[in-house]
Design a protein around this motif. Structure first.
Motif, short mmCIF file in Angstrom:
data_model
loop_
_atom_site.label_atom_id
_atom_site.label_comp_id
_atom_site.label_asym_id
_atom_site.label_seq_id
_atom_site.Cartn_x
_atom_site.Cartn_y
_atom_site.Cartn_z
N PHE A 90 0.87 -1.17 0.00
CA PHE A 90 0.00 0.00 0.00
C PHE A 90 0.91 1.22 0.00
N ASP A 91 0.88 1.99 -1.09
CA ASP A 91 1.83 3.08 -1.26
C ASP A 91 1.35 4.38 -0.63
N ASP A 92 2.30 5.13 -0.12
CA ASP A 92 2.17 6.53 0.30
C ASP A 92 1.75 6.69 1.77
N GLY A 93 0.69 5.98 2.21
CA GLY A 93 0.22 6.16 3.59
C GLY A 93 -1.06 6.95 3.63
N ALA A 144 10.11 2.13 3.51
CA ALA A 144 10.31 3.56 3.28
C ALA A 144 9.94 3.95 1.86
N HIS A 145 9.33 5.13 1.73
CA HIS A 145 8.89 5.66 0.44
C HIS A 145 9.23 7.16 0.40
N THR A 146 10.36 7.50 0.97
CA THR A 146 10.93 8.86 1.10
C THR A 146 10.21 9.72 2.16
N THR A 148 9.06 13.05 1.30
CA THR A 148 8.05 13.92 0.67
C THR A 148 7.70 13.53 -0.77
N HIS A 149 8.09 12.31 -1.19
CA HIS A 149 7.67 11.79 -2.51
C HIS A 149 8.17 12.58 -3.73
N PRO A 150 9.44 13.00 -3.74
CA PRO A 150 9.93 13.68 -4.95
C PRO A 150 10.30 12.66 -6.03
ZN LIG Z 1 3.95 6.78 -3.97
#
Ligand SMILES: [Zn+2]
Length: 245
Positions: A90-93, A144-146, A148-150
């Protein structure tokens, strides 16, 4: 004599596992909720009933959800995989991971994998810290997905490092979980980004390239399977059949 017998029995019962090198589908979800009117990317929304149907279809067809860590360990001879493993990312949160995905997966006693953008623990629509903790308690894996998603391919290497290493440290510090895997925002990466993901200590990273994740390829470029809203049981079944063929 008795000791020797007992030891032999123990070793016989637990032989060292041969690595299980089967490819594994890593499904990619985003929001588990109905799309709001005028949503910019309606495909990112999967309605809870549709998601529940997809999970029930997987269970009825012998699939069992595992964490990416469990798949990774089995690939390296540590532990075993079920007959038909699947990883649910599940991406991003989004808050719906907690409100909608968690209860559906809990009924199946399945773990999810949250690819957490650290900034999304702040807004009300994001997974707030207490909700992430509830996912951890339910045996979800947090990756981890960074921060702030740059687009990591467009940043200086120093900025990439802050996003990659910084997100790992922030999640470890706040939630006390290992954070061994990374997901590239929007699937954007190149050789330099990969190098920094490796240097930050991650075991592997997931992309948005369509396919099964294989232990034989580049561990910092694991394929996934996008499941958009409207795909449904028939679409998911056809996709998995084609990938396993
Ligand atoms: Zn994402």
């Amino acid at each position: 004599m008795l000791t020797t017998f007992v030891l032999a029995a123990i070793i016989g019962a637990f032989p060292p596992a041969a690595p299980d090198r089967r490819p594994v589908p890593i499904l990619m979800y985003h929001v588990i909720a109905a799309p709001p009117a005028g949503a910019r990317y309606p495909g990112l929304y999967v309605r809870p009933a549709e998601f529940a149907g997809e999970m029930q279809w997987l269970a009825r067809n012998g699939y069992r959800a595992v964490t990416l860590e469990r798949a990774w360990n089995a690939w390296h001879g540590l532990g075993r995989l079920p007959r038909r493993p699947v990883v649910l990312t599940f991406d991003d949160g989004y808050r719906s991971d907690f409100t909608n995905a968690l209860p559906i997966l809990r009924r199946l006693r399945w773990p999810g994998v949250l690819n957490l953008e650290v900034a999304n623990t702040r807004p009300v629509w994001g997974t707030r810290p207490g909700e992430v903790e509830a996912l951890v308690d339910a045996h979800w894996e947090i990756d981890a997905h960074t921060l702030t998603h740059p687009d990591l391919t467009r940043l200086s290497l120093a900025a990439v490092w802050r996003q990659v290493d910084g997100s790992r440290l922030a999640i470890r510090r706040e939630f006390h979980v290992p954070v061994e895997f990374f997901a590239y925002p929007s699937g954007r990466f190149d050789r330099e980004v990969e190098k920094l993901v490796r240097r930050a200590g991650f075991d592997a990273a997931t992309t948005t390239v369509e396919g099964l994740a294989r232990p034989s390829g580049d561990p910092y470029a694991l394929d996934r399977v996008r499941v958009s809203g409207g795909v449904g049981v028939l679409g998911l079944a056809a996709t998995l059949r084609a990938l396993h063929a």
